[in-house]
Design an enzyme around this catalytic site. Structure first.
Site, PDB file in Angstrom:
ATOM      1  N   HIS A  72       0.660  -0.969   0.178  1.00  0.00           N
ATOM      2  CA  HIS A  72      -0.170   0.024   0.111  1.00  0.00           C
ATOM      3  C   HIS A  72       0.843   0.755   0.308  1.00  0.00           C
ATOM      4  O   HIS A  72       0.620   2.452  -0.317  1.00  0.00           O
ATOM      5  CB  HIS A  72      -0.782   0.190   0.823  1.00  0.00           C
ATOM      6  CG  HIS A  72      -2.130  -1.012   1.237  1.00  0.00           C
ATOM      7  ND1 HIS A  72      -2.555  -1.307  -0.068  1.00  0.00           N
ATOM      8  CD2 HIS A  72      -2.605  -2.088   2.174  1.00  0.00           C
ATOM      9  CE1 HIS A  72      -3.679  -2.293   0.052  1.00  0.00           C
ATOM     10  NE2 HIS A  72      -3.483  -2.172   1.592  1.00  0.00           N
ATOM     11  N   ASP A 109      -2.368 -10.830  -1.904  1.00  0.00           N
ATOM     12  CA  ASP A 109      -3.337 -10.452  -0.838  1.00  0.00           C
ATOM     13  C   ASP A 109      -4.804  -9.768  -1.467  1.00  0.00           C
ATOM     14  O   ASP A 109      -5.514  -9.496  -2.120  1.00  0.00           O
ATOM     15  CB  ASP A 109      -2.552  -9.064  -0.858  1.00  0.00           C
ATOM     16  CG  ASP A 109      -2.577  -8.531   0.947  1.00  0.00           C
ATOM     17  OD1 ASP A 109      -1.818  -8.570   1.596  1.00  0.00           O
ATOM     18  OD2 ASP A 109      -3.896  -8.159   0.502  1.00  0.00           O
ATOM     19  N   HIS A 111      -6.455  -7.788  -0.568  1.00  0.00           N
ATOM     20  CA  HIS A 111      -6.458  -5.645  -1.104  1.00  0.00           C
ATOM     21  C   HIS A 111      -5.988  -5.904  -1.633  1.00  0.00           C
ATOM     22  O   HIS A 111      -4.759  -5.453  -2.076  1.00  0.00           O
ATOM     23  CB  HIS A 111      -5.623  -4.903   0.717  1.00  0.00           C
ATOM     24  CG  HIS A 111      -6.394  -5.857   1.951  1.00  0.00           C
ATOM     25  ND1 HIS A 111      -6.115  -6.501   2.632  1.00  0.00           N
ATOM     26  CD2 HIS A 111      -7.759  -4.392   2.400  1.00  0.00           C
ATOM     27  CE1 HIS A 111      -7.209  -6.789   3.761  1.00  0.00           C
ATOM     28  NE2 HIS A 111      -7.862  -5.720   3.077  1.00  0.00           N
TER      29      HIS A 111
HETATM   30 ZN   LIG Z   1      -3.900  -7.139   3.116  1.00  0.00          ZN
END
Ligand SMILES: [Zn+2]
Length: 270
Positions: A72, A109, A111
């Site tokens: 991220h 993942d 996300h």
């Molecule tokens: Zn994640």
């Protein structure tokens, strides 16, 4: 790190390092303690070392059990527990130091890899195959901009996605593209928060799925045998994180398929 993050961002991280016992809050999820930057540097450094080792044939695949995670982190912004984008640092190191021109980043993942996307959206040397649950953090829009890089594949998954659906989507959307790209190195953003026991997503994956996918990646990326560097991203329920990481590492290490993996595969066929 400076190939991914501008110097003013790295200086900013140094400037906000708090005193022991204090924290600096980047956002609701992401806090920096007095040792966070050091940990993040070690995490990125582990990946750099792993890239060197697989390219110099001192290791046959590698897994970095490093935290904080990275996917991220954008070039100039921390977020979602991430400070330095470890996988991006590894990719840029492989390009700058080892003169590689085709690197596949596979992010399973739960996300969306918004940081990795922001860094490589205009860089065609990088293939990014990214599966994620739609509608959870970081709330990717339906049409995510992909920039000028033709090798970005977004694979949004619905809440409740199970093993069968996951495997079908990977077979259809990822494997042919990965084969065609002929990567010189494969980097994996290995987040295990899509496991059904993990509370941070509504995906219903099983640890056997991570073994299956790892096996498929090795088979498909036959253009770069022994050159997979995998790095831990998410996974927040210790039991499923442990089981899933072990399943993934077993396959990377070339160990015999675990009996439960074969058993689970049989069940899926019925
Ligand atoms: Zn994640």
């Amino acid at each position: 790190m400076a190939l991914v993050h501008p110097r003013n961002y790295l200086r900013f991280l140094e400037s906000v390092q708090p005193q022991p016992g204090k924290i600096y809050r980047v956002d609701d999820d992401t806090v920096i303690s007095h040792q966070s930057l050091e940990a993040a540097r070690f995490a990125a450094g582990a990946l750099i070392k792993a890239v060197d080792m697989v390219i110099q044939k001192k290791a046959h695949h590698a897994f970095c059990a490093a935290r904080p995670p990275g996917h991220h982190a954008q070039s100039n912004r921390a977020g979602g527990f991430c400070i330095i984008n470890n996988i991006a640092v590894a990719a840029m190191h492989a390009i700058a130091e080892h003169r590689l021109q085709r690197i596949a980043i596979i992010d399973f993942d739960a996300h969306h890899a918004d940081g990795t996307l922001e860094i490589f959206k205009d860089d065609p040397r990088i293939m990014l195959l990214d599966s994620f649950e739609a509608d959870i953090f970081p709330f990717p829009k339906e049409n995510i901009p992909t920039g000028r890089n033709p090798h970005i594949v977004h694979t949004p998954l619905k809440a409740g996605t199970d093993s069968r659906r996951f495997r079908t989507v990977i077979r259809e959307q990822w494997l042919p593209k990965l084969k065609q790209f002929k990567p010189e190195l494969v980097l994996i953003s290995a987040g295990f928060d899509g496991h059904k026991q993990d509370q941070t997503s509504y995906l219903n994956l099983h640890e056997a799925d991570y073994a299956w996918l790892t096996h498929k990646i090795i088979q498909t990326a036959s253009s770069c045998p022994g050159r997979i560097v995998s790095a831990l991203e998410g996974g927040y329920t210790s039991e499923s994180l442990g089981k899933s990481a072990a399943a993934h590492i077993r396959v990377l290490a070339g160990m015999r398929k675990a009996a439960y993996v074969t058993e689970y595969q049989k069940q899926l066929k019925h």
